[in-house]
Scaffold this active site. Structure first.
Site, PDB file in Angstrom:
ATOM      1  N   SER A 168       0.827  -1.200   0.000  1.00  0.00           N
ATOM      2  CA  SER A 168       0.000   0.000   0.000  1.00  0.00           C
ATOM      3  C   SER A 168       0.866   1.257   0.000  1.00  0.00           C
ATOM      4  CB  SER A 168      -0.956  -0.043   1.194  1.00  0.00           C
ATOM      5  OG  SER A 168      -1.931   0.949   1.106  1.00  0.00           O
ATOM      6  N   ASP A 320      -2.975   5.949  -3.800  1.00  0.00           N
ATOM      7  CA  ASP A 320      -1.770   5.329  -3.245  1.00  0.00           C
ATOM      8  C   ASP A 320      -1.241   4.271  -4.214  1.00  0.00           C
ATOM      9  OD1 ASP A 320      -3.740   3.416  -2.850  1.00  0.00           O
ATOM     10  OD2 ASP A 320      -3.027   2.827  -0.872  1.00  0.00           O
ATOM     11  N   ASP A 322      -1.211   1.074  -4.612  1.00  0.00           N
ATOM     12  CA  ASP A 322      -2.050  -0.012  -5.132  1.00  0.00           C
ATOM     13  C   ASP A 322      -3.456   0.463  -5.468  1.00  0.00           C
ATOM     14  OD1 ASP A 322      -2.573   0.270  -2.352  1.00  0.00           O
ATOM     15  OD2 ASP A 322      -3.462  -1.730  -2.277  1.00  0.00           O
ATOM     16  N   ASP A 324      -6.064   1.864  -3.897  1.00  0.00           N
ATOM     17  CA  ASP A 324      -7.286   1.618  -3.131  1.00  0.00           C
ATOM     18  C   ASP A 324      -7.488   2.675  -2.051  1.00  0.00           C
ATOM     19  OD1 ASP A 324      -5.370   0.908  -1.264  1.00  0.00           O
ATOM     20  OD2 ASP A 324      -6.260  -1.035  -0.775  1.00  0.00           O
TER      21      ASP A 324
END
Length: 426
Positions: A168, A320, A322, A324
């Site tokens: 993340s 961010d 990834d 999400d």
């Protein structure tokens, strides 16, 4: 050839001299003597011989914990308290073992995706090799893809589980494995605790070569078809309205460019600029403050706001690594103030974004006559109570005070029904 007895003697001396913690000594001894850890013994012995006590203690003093959705930590080639082939492999093998125990009578599938971080592709291939060796058909997203697309892929193919390799918004030194159930959400009770137990019990890890599994269709590249289906699914959530908006979007060196600009363009937002300084996928996140690509950090937006003022943009979106987690910034006035050449800008917190989106969606449903008292929004313990007050104003339910983690929001949707779900935020 590694002289294990010499390494053990060096370990015992280090313990006696207080160079290593008790936990590290015990775990290092296991990594030197257990047959299923034999491949790591030479590097462990090398660290002992060179007196690399800090590195050894950091890597071995405990076991890298399992969080709300998986295991996350600093990467290091050895150690039970680091992200490496062994700890990632244990996670995949334990997941495979657990799923096979609880899902019977149908073919097993596993979706796998990865982000732009160091070794993410390597870890994704490792997980694919393990799942394929365990009898799963692996639906592999070849190329950087978002966590939401991984979740969609699990449901799209009716997979029993999914794996996302991402840490993340953590620093560049970190990586992680996140695991998903057949719902497309991360594991909920009792599966979370029980699967963790299986991961802790893993000894031998079975693998099949990636190229061999690919040749035998045990690993299948699926990104082209999934991309199109995912975009179409997202577009079904789109609401009609004005589209003449000048937007700057930043993926913060992550995967977001694979999803956000194509969907915005397909939804009718034609004036979208991908911020050039953050556009290139880069595991070191070089052009964000402190190399931490967190869109909740207002400092991330400073340089993007400069560009927005140059071109007259009206909204900045950032995700961010990834993709999400969302942050945004907007001008707070239509006119310049004092002697400034352009209107002042401000960033919005996650709570503010959530409240605004909830209000917009509820207002839209109310205006169309499709909102009922049975509809609901979802929040967690860390979400502002403003979201509940917005829902109260529209006389709909709030499913609130859930534990932290989007998996609990997904669980609430499963429990109360997706057809009445309006919005959820953490």
């Amino acid at each position: 050839m590694v002289d294990i007895q010499t390494a053990i003697s060096q370990l015992e001396t280090a313990a006696a001299e207080g160079n290593l913690s008790t936990g590290a000594v015990e775990n290092i001894h296991n990594w030197l003597t257990e047959p299923y850890l034999e491949e790591y013994a030479p590097l462990v012995a090398e660290h002992l011989a060179s007196g690399s006590w800090k590195q050894l203690d950091d890597a071995f003093w405990t076991v890298v914990p399992f969080g709300t959705g998986g295991r996350r930590g600093k990467m290091y080639p050895i150690g039970c308290n680091a992200i490496n082939d062994r700890t990632i492999g244990e996670s995949a093998q334990g997941l495979a073992d657990y799923v096979k125990e609880h899902v019977t009578g149908k073919p097993l599938g596993c979706a796998i995706a990865y982000d732009t971080r160091h070794r993410s592709r390597h870890f994704a291939e490792l997980c694919a090799q393990i799942m394929a060796a365990a009898g799963f058909t692996v639906h592999f997203l070849d190329g950087y893809r978002s966590t939401p697309e991984l979740s969609f892929t699990v449901r799209h193919f009716g997979c029993a589980c999914g794996i996302m390799i991402t840490a993340s918004h953590n620093p560049p030194s970190d990586n992680a494995v996140k695991v998903y159930w057949s719902t497309g959400g991360q594991l909920l009770p009792p599966h979370d605790a029980q699967s963790i137990q299986r991961m802790k019990q893993v000894t031998w890890i079975k693998r099949i070569a990636f190229a061999e599994a690919f040749e035998e269709d045990k690993i299948v590249y699926c990104q082209d078809g999934v991309d199109a289906a995912f975009f179409q699914n997202v577009l079904t959530q789109s609401i009609d309205g004005p589209r003449d908006l000048k937007i700057i979007y930043s993926p913060l060196h992550g995967v977001g460019a694979s999803a956000v600009p194509p969907v915005l363009n397909a939804a009718g937002f034609q004036d979208v600029e991908v911020f050039a300084l953050h556009a290139t996928p880069d595991p070191d996140f070089p052009n964000v403050p402190d190399h931490v690509a967190n869109p909740e950090n207002p400092a991330v937006f400073d340089v993007i706001i400069q560009r927005a003022c140059e071109i007259g943009a009206e909204l900045i979106l950032a995700t961010d690594p990834d993709c999400d987690r969302l942050g945004c910034a907007a001008p707070i006035s239509t006119e310049p103030v004092s002697n400034e050449p352009s209107a002042p800008w401000a960033t919005l917190t996650g709570n503010q974004i959530g409240a605004l989106l909830a209000d917009f969606l509820l207002d839209t449903r109310q205006a169309s006559g499709t909102l009922t008292p049975d509809h609901y929004v979802v929040k967690t313990l860390v979400t502002s109570e403003l979201l509940r007050r917005v829902a109260d104003a529209y006389a709909v339910r709030t499913i609130g005070n859930l534990l932290v983690g989007f998996k609990w929001i997904g669980g609430a949707m499963d429990q109360y029904g997706p057809e009445l779900f309006v919005f959820g935020a953490e």
